[in-house]
Design a protein around this motif. Sequence first.
Motif, short mmCIF file in Angstrom:
data_model
loop_
_atom_site.label_atom_id
_atom_site.label_comp_id
_atom_site.label_asym_id
_atom_site.label_seq_id
_atom_site.Cartn_x
_atom_site.Cartn_y
_atom_site.Cartn_z
N ARG A 138 42.57 38.43 44.69
CA ARG A 138 43.54 39.46 44.27
C ARG A 138 43.81 39.30 42.78
O ARG A 138 43.91 38.18 42.28
CB ARG A 138 44.88 39.32 45.01
N CYS B 224 46.04 41.95 41.35
CA CYS B 224 47.05 43.00 41.16
C CYS B 224 48.44 42.39 41.11
O CYS B 224 48.88 41.74 42.06
CB CYS B 224 46.95 44.01 42.30
N TRP C 258 46.02 44.97 47.10
CA TRP C 258 45.68 45.77 45.93
C TRP C 258 46.52 47.04 46.01
O TRP C 258 46.41 47.79 46.97
CB TRP C 258 44.20 46.13 45.94
N CYS D 8 44.13 46.95 38.95
CA CYS D 8 43.30 47.35 40.08
C CYS D 8 42.10 48.17 39.60
O CYS D 8 40.96 47.94 40.00
CB CYS D 8 44.10 48.17 41.09
N TYR E 112 38.08 47.17 39.72
CA TYR E 112 37.15 48.08 40.41
C TYR E 112 36.00 48.46 39.48
O TYR E 112 34.82 48.41 39.87
CB TYR E 112 37.91 49.33 40.86
N PHE F 4 39.20 47.47 48.23
CA PHE F 4 40.37 48.03 47.54
C PHE F 4 41.13 49.06 48.36
O PHE F 4 42.22 49.48 47.97
CB PHE F 4 39.92 48.66 46.21
#
Length: 452
Positions: A321, A323, A332, A339, A343, A359
């Motif tokens: 993670r 985020c 997320w 994020c 991605y 995600f």
Amino acid sequence: MTKDNNYKYNQFRKKFTSFTFEEFSISENEDGLKIVYLFNLSDVYFFSPTLTIEKGGLFANKLSADELQNLAFQIGMVELISYWKAACPQQIIIKPYSLTEEQIDWWKKLYFKGLGEFFYLNSIKTDQDSFVEMISDSSRDLVKIRQQFDDRRVLIPIGGGKDSTVTLELLKDQFNCIPFMLNPGKASLDLVEIAGYKPENIFTVKRTIHPGLLDLNKKGFLNGHTPFSALLGFIAVLVAALTGSKYIALSNESSANEPTDAESGVNHQYSKSFEFETDLRMYVEKYISGEIEYFSFLRPLSEYSIAGIFSKYPQYFRAFRSCNAGSKSNSWCGNCPKCLFAYIILSPFIDREELVSVFGKDLYDDRNLLNFFKELAGISEVKPFECVGTIDEVNLSLKEALKKHSPPLPFLLNFYSTLSGEASDNNPKFEEDGHHFLNPEFYNLLKQALSD
């Protein structure tokens, strides 16, 4: 934040003229150590943040009281930033130990540059010379660490993201690695478990923020970003001394050197930069121990290269993670710059179906992320104030992602495909220029990982 905060800043400085690092105490029992600090804002507000170091079975060195106090004091010098910034008094008074002029200059540089984002977003006009006066109000000298350190033992701070996961994977079979976590969340704990570490083989420290600071935030005192990685760095030095670890292997990459705002030079990631790493190494060697090696193992790499290496370890895809918004729920959020950056940077290496599964949606197809997308790709003037990669490597990732997608393109990629001349042709992968502190063994391990 608005320009009104510059007025508030000046008013606070008139009302609260001093901030004092009064003292700290260290208590020890069979479970570990507890450090309690006492900070004083103009004899009106008092703060007592704490650190709790869990002993477990990893303590290798029995530090003297003087050695332990040196380490705890340095952590307090970073911890106080969070409390000083509430009113930004004109003076900081340091009582526990004496500081040389060189040390005062060192700390003032960290405070000023580490608070660069705080000053920027609060529209505070100041400079490194005048933003604060630091006064050393003690004749007590620091005592350096005299312990021995194991040159096959590496302390690795784990934050829950892909970067520290890559460091742990590349080093765990070559060294005696100790995963170290500060206030560990589920992602961090899951990652080290997947890597094969049991609870007794990891080192955890718990930090508490004094509730009085949170109360001041609610009352409208000044608030904003502080150099958290500098605090993590000094706590890691303490843990390295306790565990006899010669090496502290951070996972900060070359991308952290790029300013968030190119015009002002303000960098959200200042305390992850090579500049700060250089400064901290000098400080540790001169005032703490010449035997501890603090460095970033991933410094020669860009985020793009790290993403490529991380993609070779699918066992971590569901656990990692990055985020901040979803940190408490271990998720997320799918709606923030971090994020979106994660991605984008992974999209050249991991199939779309897998990314969507990780995600929770196709972030390339979310129209609400367009402004963040422009900031990350350098279409807007200022990058997001987050730990994200460079504009060049975002553009490189987007170019590679376009090659993998067949029409019809998702919204953000389609928008990007209509641009002309916006994307850089730079290809950031591996820096050979020596801007790192890796010895040949670490350097060759990293280079080998790129060629595998």
